[in-house]
Scaffold this active site. Structure first.
Site, PDB file in Angstrom:
ATOM      1  N   ASP A 105       0.832  -1.202   0.000  1.00 47.18           N
ATOM      2  CA  ASP A 105       0.000   0.000   0.000  1.00 47.18           C
ATOM      3  C   ASP A 105       0.872   1.259   0.000  1.00 47.18           C
ATOM      4  O   ASP A 105       2.093   1.188   0.190  1.00 47.18           O
ATOM      5  CB  ASP A 105      -1.052  -0.052   1.104  1.00 47.18           C
ATOM      6  CG  ASP A 105      -0.467  -0.077   2.478  1.00 47.18           C
ATOM      7  OD1 ASP A 105       0.290   0.846   2.794  1.00 47.18           O
ATOM      8  OD2 ASP A 105      -0.771  -1.015   3.237  1.00 47.18           O
TER       9      ASP A 105
HETATM   10  N1  URA Z   1      -0.083  -5.554   4.582  1.00 48.32           N
HETATM   11  C1  URA Z   1      -0.428  -4.268   4.621  1.00 48.32           C
HETATM   12  O1  URA Z   1      -1.187  -3.857   5.489  1.00 48.32           O
HETATM   13  N2  URA Z   1       0.078  -3.429   3.702  1.00 48.32           N
HETATM   14  C2  URA Z   1       0.935  -3.835   2.760  1.00 48.32           C
HETATM   15  O2  URA Z   1       1.371  -3.029   1.942  1.00 48.32           O
HETATM   16  C3  URA Z   1       1.294  -5.192   2.722  1.00 48.32           C
HETATM   17  C4  URA Z   1       0.767  -6.041   3.649  1.00 48.32           C
END
Ligand code: URA
Length: 238
Positions: A105
């Site tokens: 993310d």
């Molecule tokens: N879990 C998350 O919350 N964000 C990420 O980018 C990857 C795994």
């Protein structure tokens, strides 16, 4: 392969633009002679565009050190910086196109893989292949002691989901720092798991995918390098 199909495959133009590209003189054979016929059959290693051989003719397999603030999306109407902007521009036009191997993310940094090989992407992202992804994190509140057993149980349910999470390994360095290993990649999974036990994440970084460790690649944030896809063969499969 036909020359026009080859130029489209490697992202140099759309099919209808191939005749104009060929007339421009930018495409040559290994002997330096201009090649102009869209229907001519060629091998990829015989073609030079702007004097350069076509890079990664057997497919793209790369690792990027994703910085915080970049989004894993091809979206054209963009309000954020896109991870694809950190890669060569013509890769975005390859067909099949280059995809992220799983996503991180916007506020997560760390190891992000890319490929135009659908089988490779599937092999690394399918929960059935059990490829471990290792994250380090910091939380804004203490993580309760029982979280490790809960996440390892295989019975931990995330809100709004119908299947429990696969067992995940939580290792704490102190009450607000640690590492977690997942074998799946649900939406914002680490953040949602830790928030569910009362410890919202304030920093998240992916350190490894399978055996591949970001630290071993010596990449500064925003840098990428090519990787050997064969080292993932059979990795983690059960
Ligand atoms: N879990 C998350 O919350 N964000 C990420 O980018 C990857 C795994």
């Amino acid at each position: 392969m036909r020359l026009d199909a080859l130029l489209v495959r490697y992202g140099y133009c759309a099919r209808r633009e191939a005749p104009a590209l060929l007339r421009s003189g930018r495409v040559r054979g290994r002997d330096g002679a201009n090649i102009t016929s869209p229907g001519q059959h060629v091998n990829v290693d015989e073609v030079l565009v702007d004097g350069e051989k076509i890079p990664f003719p057997d497919g793209i397999y790369v690792a990027l050190h994703k910085p915080v603030g970049y989004v894993c999306s091809h979206a054209e109407e963009k309000t954020s910086k896109l991870v694809f902007e950190l890669l060569p521009a013509e890769w975005a036009r390859r067909n099949p196109r280059v995809e992220c191997v799983g996503r991180l993310d916007k506020n997560t940094s760390g190891l992000l893989l890319f490929s135009d090989d659908g089988c490779f992407v599937h092999r690394l992202t399918s929960p059935r292949k059990h490829v471990p992804k290792l994250y380090s994190f910091e939380t804004g509140s203490p993580i309760p002691e029982e979280a490790s057993a809960l996440f390892a149980s295989g019975g931990f349910m995330l809100k709004g989901e119908k299947d429990p999470c696969l067992p995940a390994k939580l290792e704490l360095t102190d009450v607000t720092h640690g590492k977690i290993t997942l074998e799946e990649g649900r939406y914002h999974q680490v953040r949602r798991m830790l928030a569910a036990v009362g410890a919202p994440v304030i920093r998240l970084h992916r350190e490894a995918v399978g055996h591949l460790q970001l630290n071993d690649l010596n990449l500064a944030p925003g840098e990428w390098c090519s990787i050997d896809p064969t080292t993932f063969c059979g990795h983690g499969e059960r």
